[in-house]
Structures are given as structure tokens and as C-alpha cells.
Design a protein around this motif. Structure first.
Motif, PDB file in Angstrom:
ATOM      1  N   GLU A  63      11.105  10.103  -6.364  1.00  0.00           N
ATOM      2  CA  GLU A  63      11.729  10.826  -5.251  1.00  0.00           C
ATOM      3  C   GLU A  63      11.921   9.915  -4.036  1.00  0.00           C
ATOM      4  O   GLU A  63      12.950   9.959  -3.365  1.00  0.00           O
ATOM      5  CB  GLU A  63      10.866  12.028  -4.851  1.00  0.00           C
ATOM      6  CG  GLU A  63      11.526  12.896  -3.791  1.00  0.00           C
ATOM      7  CD  GLU A  63      10.652  14.060  -3.348  1.00  0.00           C
ATOM      8  OE1 GLU A  63       9.421  13.920  -3.388  1.00  0.00           O
ATOM      9  OE2 GLU A  63      11.204  15.106  -2.981  1.00  0.00           O
ATOM     10  N   ASP A  81       7.804  20.038  -7.021  1.00  0.00           N
ATOM     11  CA  ASP A  81       9.215  20.303  -6.795  1.00  0.00           C
ATOM     12  C   ASP A  81       9.931  19.130  -6.103  1.00  0.00           C
ATOM     13  O   ASP A  81      10.523  19.296  -5.031  1.00  0.00           O
ATOM     14  CB  ASP A  81       9.366  21.592  -5.955  1.00  0.00           C
ATOM     15  CG  ASP A  81      10.801  22.102  -6.003  1.00  0.00           C
ATOM     16  OD1 ASP A  81      11.514  21.758  -6.945  1.00  0.00           O
ATOM     17  OD2 ASP A  81      11.207  22.813  -5.063  1.00  0.00           O
ATOM     18  N   PRO A  82       9.887  17.933  -6.716  1.00  0.00           N
ATOM     19  CA  PRO A  82      10.537  16.792  -6.074  1.00  0.00           C
ATOM     20  C   PRO A  82      12.059  16.926  -6.155  1.00  0.00           C
ATOM     21  O   PRO A  82      12.577  17.559  -7.077  1.00  0.00           O
ATOM     22  CB  PRO A  82      10.067  15.600  -6.916  1.00  0.00           C
ATOM     23  CG  PRO A  82       9.782  16.181  -8.261  1.00  0.00           C
ATOM     24  CD  PRO A  82       9.319  17.586  -8.033  1.00  0.00           C
ATOM     25  N   ASP A  83      12.762  16.319  -5.184  1.00  0.00           N
ATOM     26  CA  ASP A  83      14.223  16.379  -5.175  1.00  0.00           C
ATOM     27  C   ASP A  83      14.760  15.216  -6.027  1.00  0.00           C
ATOM     28  O   ASP A  83      15.099  14.153  -5.505  1.00  0.00           O
ATOM     29  CB  ASP A  83      14.698  16.255  -3.723  1.00  0.00           C
ATOM     30  CG  ASP A  83      16.190  16.455  -3.596  1.00  0.00           C
ATOM     31  OD1 ASP A  83      16.794  17.029  -4.516  1.00  0.00           O
ATOM     32  OD2 ASP A  83      16.766  16.038  -2.572  1.00  0.00           O
ATOM     33  N   VAL A  84      14.760  15.418  -7.350  1.00  0.00           N
ATOM     34  CA  VAL A  84      15.201  14.366  -8.286  1.00  0.00           C
ATOM     35  C   VAL A  84      16.084  14.992  -9.367  1.00  0.00           C
ATOM     36  O   VAL A  84      16.132  16.218  -9.484  1.00  0.00           O
ATOM     37  CB  VAL A  84      13.988  13.691  -8.988  1.00  0.00           C
ATOM     38  CG1 VAL A  84      13.138  12.925  -7.994  1.00  0.00           C
ATOM     39  CG2 VAL A  84      13.136  14.707  -9.751  1.00  0.00           C
ATOM     40  N   TYR A  85      16.785  14.159 -10.116  1.00  0.00           N
ATOM     41  CA  TYR A  85      17.502  14.658 -11.295  1.00  0.00           C
ATOM     42  C   TYR A  85      16.539  14.695 -12.476  1.00  0.00           C
ATOM     43  O   TYR A  85      15.752  13.762 -12.654  1.00  0.00           O
ATOM     44  CB  TYR A  85      18.675  13.747 -11.646  1.00  0.00           C
ATOM     45  CG  TYR A  85      19.817  13.785 -10.673  1.00  0.00           C
ATOM     46  CD1 TYR A  85      20.317  14.990 -10.196  1.00  0.00           C
ATOM     47  CD2 TYR A  85      20.411  12.613 -10.224  1.00  0.00           C
ATOM     48  CE1 TYR A  85      21.365  15.019  -9.307  1.00  0.00           C
ATOM     49  CE2 TYR A  85      21.471  12.629  -9.324  1.00  0.00           C
ATOM     50  CZ  TYR A  85      21.940  13.852  -8.868  1.00  0.00           C
ATOM     51  OH  TYR A  85      22.981  13.885  -7.985  1.00  0.00           O
TER      52      TYR A  85
ATOM     53  N   LYS B  99      10.047  17.492   4.579  1.00  0.00           N
ATOM     54  CA  LYS B  99       9.361  17.762   3.317  1.00  0.00           C
ATOM     55  C   LYS B  99       8.145  16.845   3.146  1.00  0.00           C
ATOM     56  O   LYS B  99       8.228  15.652   3.385  1.00  0.00           O
ATOM     57  CB  LYS B  99      10.346  17.546   2.165  1.00  0.00           C
ATOM     58  CG  LYS B  99       9.884  18.202   0.898  1.00  0.00           C
ATOM     59  CD  LYS B  99      10.726  17.860  -0.287  1.00  0.00           C
ATOM     60  CE  LYS B  99       9.984  18.286  -1.527  1.00  0.00           C
ATOM     61  NZ  LYS B  99      10.523  17.695  -2.723  1.00  0.00           N
ATOM     62  N   LYS B 170      19.555  25.865  -9.796  1.00  0.00           N
ATOM     63  CA  LYS B 170      18.518  24.832  -9.659  1.00  0.00           C
ATOM     64  C   LYS B 170      18.727  23.759 -10.736  1.00  0.00           C
ATOM     65  O   LYS B 170      18.657  22.573 -10.460  1.00  0.00           O
ATOM     66  CB  LYS B 170      17.131  25.491  -9.763  1.00  0.00           C
ATOM     67  CG  LYS B 170      15.952  24.559  -9.813  1.00  0.00           C
ATOM     68  CD  LYS B 170      15.071  24.743  -8.580  1.00  0.00           C
ATOM     69  CE  LYS B 170      13.784  23.948  -8.623  1.00  0.00           C
ATOM     70  NZ  LYS B 170      13.913  22.527  -8.413  1.00  0.00           N
ATOM     71  N   SER B 173      21.528  21.506  -9.824  1.00  0.00           N
ATOM     72  CA  SER B 173      21.192  20.519  -8.799  1.00  0.00           C
ATOM     73  C   SER B 173      20.340  19.394  -9.375  1.00  0.00           C
ATOM     74  O   SER B 173      20.282  18.313  -8.821  1.00  0.00           O
ATOM     75  CB  SER B 173      20.474  21.185  -7.630  1.00  0.00           C
ATOM     76  OG  SER B 173      19.158  21.517  -8.021  1.00  0.00           O
ATOM     77  N   GLU B 174      19.691  19.663 -10.522  1.00  0.00           N
ATOM     78  CA  GLU B 174      18.855  18.623 -11.149  1.00  0.00           C
ATOM     79  C   GLU B 174      19.563  17.946 -12.310  1.00  0.00           C
ATOM     80  O   GLU B 174      18.984  17.104 -12.978  1.00  0.00           O
ATOM     81  CB  GLU B 174      17.568  19.253 -11.704  1.00  0.00           C
ATOM     82  CG  GLU B 174      16.637  19.821 -10.677  1.00  0.00           C
ATOM     83  CD  GLU B 174      15.531  20.669 -11.295  1.00  0.00           C
ATOM     84  OE1 GLU B 174      15.621  21.045 -12.489  1.00  0.00           O
ATOM     85  OE2 GLU B 174      14.577  20.967 -10.569  1.00  0.00           O
ATOM     86  N   LYS B 175      20.795  18.324 -12.595  1.00  0.00           N
ATOM     87  CA  LYS B 175      21.526  17.873 -13.791  1.00  0.00           C
ATOM     88  C   LYS B 175      20.667  18.113 -15.048  1.00  0.00           C
ATOM     89  O   LYS B 175      20.587  17.267 -15.947  1.00  0.00           O
ATOM     90  CB  LYS B 175      21.878  16.381 -13.679  1.00  0.00           C
ATOM     91  CG  LYS B 175      22.952  16.090 -12.656  1.00  0.00           C
ATOM     92  CD  LYS B 175      23.440  14.672 -12.771  1.00  0.00           C
ATOM     93  CE  LYS B 175      24.611  14.414 -11.867  1.00  0.00           C
ATOM     94  NZ  LYS B 175      25.846  15.079 -12.281  1.00  0.00           N
ATOM     95  N   ASN B 176      20.005  19.243 -15.052  1.00  0.00           N
ATOM     96  CA  ASN B 176      19.032  19.547 -16.090  1.00  0.00           C
ATOM     97  C   ASN B 176      19.703  20.360 -17.210  1.00  0.00           C
ATOM     98  O   ASN B 176      19.657  21.587 -17.211  1.00  0.00           O
ATOM     99  CB  ASN B 176      17.882  20.331 -15.422  1.00  0.00           C
ATOM    100  CG  ASN B 176      16.743  20.604 -16.339  1.00  0.00           C
ATOM    101  OD1 ASN B 176      16.879  20.505 -17.566  1.00  0.00           O
ATOM    102  ND2 ASN B 176      15.603  20.978 -15.776  1.00  0.00           N
ATOM    103  N   PRO B 272      16.762   6.352  -0.358  1.00  0.00           N
ATOM    104  CA  PRO B 272      16.489   7.199  -1.530  1.00  0.00           C
ATOM    105  C   PRO B 272      17.048   8.620  -1.498  1.00  0.00           C
ATOM    106  O   PRO B 272      17.167   9.248  -2.532  1.00  0.00           O
ATOM    107  CB  PRO B 272      14.955   7.231  -1.597  1.00  0.00           C
ATOM    108  CG  PRO B 272      14.495   6.841  -0.242  1.00  0.00           C
ATOM    109  CD  PRO B 272      15.538   5.932   0.321  1.00  0.00           C
ATOM    110  N   THR B 273      17.381   9.138  -0.309  1.00  0.00           N
ATOM    111  CA  THR B 273      17.926  10.500  -0.290  1.00  0.00           C
ATOM    112  C   THR B 273      19.287  10.490   0.392  1.00  0.00           C
ATOM    113  O   THR B 273      19.674   9.491   0.993  1.00  0.00           O
ATOM    114  CB  THR B 273      17.009  11.449   0.504  1.00  0.00           C
ATOM    115  OG1 THR B 273      16.859  10.894   1.810  1.00  0.00           O
ATOM    116  CG2 THR B 273      15.647  11.594  -0.113  1.00  0.00           C
TER     117      THR B 273
END
Lengths: 213, 375
Positions: A63, A81-85, B99, B170, B173-176, B272-273
Motif C-alpha cells: 500500500e 482494508d489496504p487501498d491496493v489492487y 488513513k 469494492k 476498485s480492487e480489480k478483484n 504510492p497513491t
């Protein structure tokens, strides 16, 4: 020179299995197998740098961008709940998040339920979704002894084979969700190292499919 | 007075560049007070990035807040006028919990809002200014563009039940994609429809290839006009030289209660973000009782603090040592001469502990002598 792709692997048996997958996908780094206490290993030719991290920390490394990609258990992803793919379910390191209690335990919904766990967010979300009031007890380890000593009514913890529970006269009362290892990527790295990351995803996903066929 | 560029921090340089950029396209600066009535935020709590707000009671008993957001205040202070748009930019500090930390931070934020009768040109202009904003910070940048309305149409058309909608977003947003498969199995959704959704959230690439994909695979699941509009806007961006830095990516998700249509996020290599985030927020306008549409973005300047960071090796270029009874005019002359040559100079009677300097001089006979050189 190729840009190096930084990969965070969880220390331990799971990490070794994951490395084996990366190795057969063509991202080998022979020095990682040397028996020493080093934590960072790189292979400039292939353009990869691996490092061993505490399993619960790998999502943070990714993250925050210290690692471009990494492997983390679904339990860690749901807890922090990290903001990652979350690009792949690697289908290894399988276990489940469960509620366990003493065999003879009967829940009394009229009382606040005392829950001991390492995973406070997961437990909170699970019981909130049921509208159940709980008294959360955060512990860092040996969760199983909490119900035995009367510290809690139930525990929320990872169950692999169930042997530890059995030996302590506990049993699973409810499964919350199944867990397996996931390939995760930093959202910014995914844009700037996209070719390398997409290649890893393709190769690993072919391995998973071949295994399941 | 000329400002030496090298003494400016990244975020300070960015503020100057962005201000002149937005001004060029007719955006006027919106200045606001640090405080706003708390009520404004409570009514739109979910719109805020963090829902913790610093509040205090004013002398007249009104509950005020240190502003956690700028957009809501701008909306409140603009009026609808048919066939026109209000164009404003801002550079303000906001107060939020970030965060992972449990304390408030003051965050410098720049951005712009375009409120009124929004058409494809306005959307193009805002996206173009988002691209230019990123480029003014670093050449290695990417702007991911999505259209929430297309994603929403696909979700509705393959009949995901309302209870799982949040889960699907969700996952997007995670490409899950593996979790999408699980949801589709739970919901008994046919495999081919599930594949459409999985492909949509996996899409990532230049507008030419991705829009060709949308036309081929998605057009049965959404209004074709939405894909056409996206094509017109991204084609115009490409013609104007932004083609290499824009990507279509449906993992850009903003809260659908407030946002609709085009949403976007900007990234800079080695940060990173996302450093820029924006979109169309007609739904928020609607909730605030307004008929007009709106689109805008914010640049998170606190994120660029560490970009191209060079090691802080020296505190000062030169230290000049002097005695209390030395001629202050001679001391001033020596300092001024060095400072005029672009050096940072510190006058001291003895060298402070831990101070790192390149050169140590001593005032002597109305001139200076070199005592020590480190670089």
C-alpha cells in the motif's frame, strides 16, 4: 536497465510456496535459496527484488509503495482494508476465519457476547452485520486459551486443520469466510510497471488454472 | 524580489504553476474562510474523505467546523445561470484524519470546480487541466479515466442484486475478478454475463484499444451514446497530445451517491497513491437542491512533498564566524556578497553543534578568510 520490480513475500512456508510459483513463472532469484539471514534478494537480469516481511505487514509494504506487488492472506486484507489492487487468488495457504468456542458453549443472545481475537475489525464487522452487541477483547496470540480461562465466550481466529482447537477442547461454531493467499499490487506501481505486473499475473494465473484442471 | 526556484518546496512550486494554469483558462480564485458551519458537512458526511471533523462553538453559539473539504463550500456559494458555467479554482488548507493515523492533519489542496450547464467541452477541459496539473508536477504521470454510469449500467443489466452492489463496486476498485466470480455464482448469474463484468473491471490501457473493446463487448449493456461521448472526449485529448498519459480504467470508483458519469484519478511515478482525484458530481448538486451539473478535481499537494527528494546534506552553504566587537558593516558586506551570489549564509560567533555547512569563513580585517571547506 530494466526497472526493478519490488516483491514482498510473507516469511515462512507460504512465502516459500509463493516464491516457487514466481520462479516457475520465470522470475527466479537463485540467491534467495541460500541459507542465510538476509532479507532482500535481487536478480538484476530478470528485474526482480524479493524481500521477506512479516505476513501481516506485506499489505502495508504494498500500500505504501515500498513493494510494487506482494502476497497477503485474505484475512489481512479484510482486517486492514489496504487501498491496493487484489489481482489474483493464488489458491494456496487455504484456511478459514471462524468463530470457535468450548464444545459445550451455548450462545445466550440476551447477554453481551465476549469475543477474543487478533482480528478486531473482522470480528466487529461480522457481529455488527448480525446486530449483535459484543465485548471485544484484543489479544496478540494464544487466542485459544481465552474461552478456557473464561476471558471470553468465543474466539474469532484462523482455523487451518482444527487440531489446536480440538486439543484445547474447542470447536468451530461458524465459518466467517474462507481464506487464501492473494497477489496484491500497489495502485501507482500498477500504472508505471504495468507490463511486468501484467506478465506476472498472466503467468501465475496460467499456473493456477493448470493446477485446477 | 526574485524567488530562487531551488529554495521552493515541491508543493510550493506546484501551487504557483497550477494557479497560473487555471487562470489561463478563465478560472477565478475562490477564497474562503477557514471555518464553515458544521451543518453543511453533517448533511453530506459521506461525500467527505474522512468523516471526522474538528468542531468548535463560535461566540454566538453556532457550531463551526475547520473545513475538511472545499467543494461543498464552493457549491453553496455559486448560483445557477442557464447555459453558463461557473469556473473557480482554489488553493486551501483542509483538516482531516488521514488513513492509518489517528490524529488530524492540515493538508494543502489545490483544485478546480466547473459548475453549471456541463457539456462534453467542459468535461474535456477539466480532464485536460487535470492532465496539465499532473504534468506540471512530473512528466511521469498517468490519468485514469472511468465512467461510473457505464459501470452502473452493466451491473444493473447483468442483474446484480442491490445487496451485493456495494461488494461488486469494492471488487471493481480492487480489480478483484475472482471475487466477482464468487458473487456471480452466489447470484446465479450466467457465465457469459459474469465474463462481461470481469472484463470491464480488468480493462486497462490506452483509449484507442479500450474504447474499441467497449464498443465490441459492452455496447449491448449500456447506452451507446455514453461510449460515443467517452470516445469524443478521449479522442480530443489524444489529438491535443495527452494520449500517452491517459488510460481507461473502470477501477476508479467514487461514491455513486454523489458522483456520476466521468470520474478520474491521477498518479505520479514513485508516489504510492493517487495525487489527483475528481469527477462529475451531479448527484451531490441534486442532493443540495441544485439543478446544474458539476465537474471538478482536487490535487493533494501533501503527497508530492517527497518527490525527487535529494538528501539533505548541508544545512547551509557558508557559516561566517565573527566576534562581538567586529565591524558589523564589514560583516554585513561579506554576507550580502555571498548571498547575492546565490549562497545561503549564516553569521555565528561559534559554530552550532550538529550544523552541517559547506564552507566555514572567518571575518578578518574587513574581509574573510577560509577556515574549512567540506564540499
Amino acid at each position: 536497465m530494466k526497472p526493478m520490480l519490488n516483491i514482498a513475500l510473507p516469511k515462512g512456508r507460504l512465502g516459500e510456496k509463493v516464491y516457487a510459483m514466481f520462479e516457475s513463472a520465470g522470475f527466479e532469484c537463485p540467491s534467495i535459496k541460500e541459507n542465510n539471514r538476509k532479507l532482500i534478494f535481487e536478480n538484476e537480469e530478470v528485474g526482480v527484488r524479493y524481500f521477506w516481511v512479516k505476513p501481516s505487514d506485506s499489505a502495508i509494504y504494498v500500500e505504501r509503495g515500498a513493494a510494487d506487488i506482494g502476497v497477503a492472506g485474505k484475512d489481512i486484507l479484510l482486517e486492514y482494508d489496504p487501498d491496493v489492487y487484489e489481482l489474483l487468488d493464488l489458491d494456496i495457504g487455504k484456511c478459514r476465519m471462524a468463530v470457535a468456542a468450548k464444545k459445550e458453549f451455548r450462545d445466550n443472545p440476551q447477554r453481551t457476547l465476549k469475543v477474543a481475537t487478533k482480528f478486531t475489525n473482522i470480528a466487529q464487522n461480522f457481529y455488527s452485520s448480525k446486530g449483535r452487541e459484543i465485548d471485544m477483547i484484543h489479544l496478540n496470540g494464544s487466542i485459544e486459551i481465552a474461552p478456557i480461562l473464561g476471558l471470553s465466550d468465543v474466539i474469532v481466529d484462523i482455523v487451518e486443520t482444527g487440531t489446536t482447537l480440538k486439543e484445547n477442547n474447542l470447536e468451530v461454531k461458524e465459518t466467517i469466510f474462507p481464506i487464501s493467499a492473494r497477489l496484491i499490487a500497489n495502485k501507482s506501481s500498477f500504472k508505471f510497471k504495468n507490463t511486468q505486473i501484467e506478465k506476472i499475473v498472466r503467468e501465475l494465473s496460467a499456473q493456477i488454472e493448470a493446477k485446477n484442471d | 524580489m526574485d524567488v530562487n526556484n531551488s529554495v521552493l518546496k515541491n508543493e510550493e512550486k506546484a501551487v504557483f504553476k497550477l494557479r497560473s494554469l487555471y487562470g489561463k483558462y478563465g478560472y477565478s480564485q475562490f477564497k474562503m474562510s477557514k471555518f464553515e458551519e458544521y451543518d453543511l458537512y453533517v448533511r453530506n458526511k459521506d461525500f467527505l474523505v474522512s468523516d471526522s471533523i474538528i468542531t468548535f462553538t463560535d461566540t454566538n453559539g453556532k457550531l463551526l467546523a475547520l473545513k475538511p473539504d472545499v467543494t461543498l463550500s464552493i457549491i453553496k456559494n455559486t448560483k445557477d445561470e442557464p447555459n453558463t458555467v461557473n469556473k473557480v479554482y482554489y488553493n486551501e488548507n483542509v483538516y482531516r484524519i488521514t488513513k492509518g493515523s489517528f490524529s488530524y492533519k492540515e493538508i494543502m489542496q489545490s483544485g478546480l470546480e466547473c459548475i453549471g450547464d456541463i457539456d462534453n467541452y467542459n468535461i474535456y477541459e477539466v480532464l485536460m487541466l487535470a492532465c496539465e496539473s499532473l504534468k506540471s508536477i512530473s512528466e511521469e504521470c498517468v490519468l485514469d479515466i472511468s465512467n461510473l454510469s457505464i459501470l452502473s449500467d452493466v451491473i444493473n443489466n447483468i442483474k446484480i442484486s442491490p445487496k451485493n452492489r456495494k461488494r461488486v463496486l469494492k471488487c471493481a476498485s480492487e480489480k478483484n475478478v475472482h471475487e466477482i466470480s464468487n458473487i456471480c455464482i452466489e447470484e446465479d448469474i450466467p457465465k457469459e454475463k459474469c465474463e462481461v463484468l470481469k472484463k470491464l473491471i480488468s480493462v486497462y490501457g490506452n483509449p484507442r484499444d479500450t474504447i474499441a473493446f467497449l464498443e465490441k463487448e459492452i455496447s449491448d449493456y449500456t447506452d451507446k451514446k455514453k461510449i460515443e461521448d467517452l470516445k469524443i472526449i478521449t479522442d480530443t485529448l489524444t489529438e491535443n497530445g495527452y494520449g500517452d498519459m491517459i488510460r481507461i480504467d473502470f477501477s476508479v470508483i467514487n461514491d455513486m451517491n454523489y458522483y456520476n458519469g466521468i470520474v478520474f484519478k491521477g498518479f505520479i511515478n514513485s508516489i504510492p497513491t493517487g495525487v489527483l482525484s475528481g469527477g462529475q458530481y451531479d448527484n451531490l448538486m441534486n442532493k443540495m437542491g441544485r439543478k446544474a451539473g458539476a465537474i471538478g478535481f482536487a490535487v493533494y499537494l501533501d503527497m508530492i512533498e517527497r518527490l525527487n527528494e535529494c538528501e539533505h546534506t548541508y544545512d547551509v552553504d557558508t557559516v561566517i564566524l565573527y566576534n562581538a566587537d567586529d565591524d558589523i558593516s564589514a560583516l554585513n558586506g561579506a554576507i550580502k556578497m555571498l548571498a547575492d551570489n546565490g549562497k545561503s549564509v549564516m553569521a555565528q560567533k561559534t559554530v552550532p553543534n550538529d550544523l552541517k555547512y559547506k564552507q566555514l569563513l572567518r571575518l578578518k580585517d574587513k574581509g574573510v578568510v577560509i577556515v574549512e571547506t567540506n564540499a
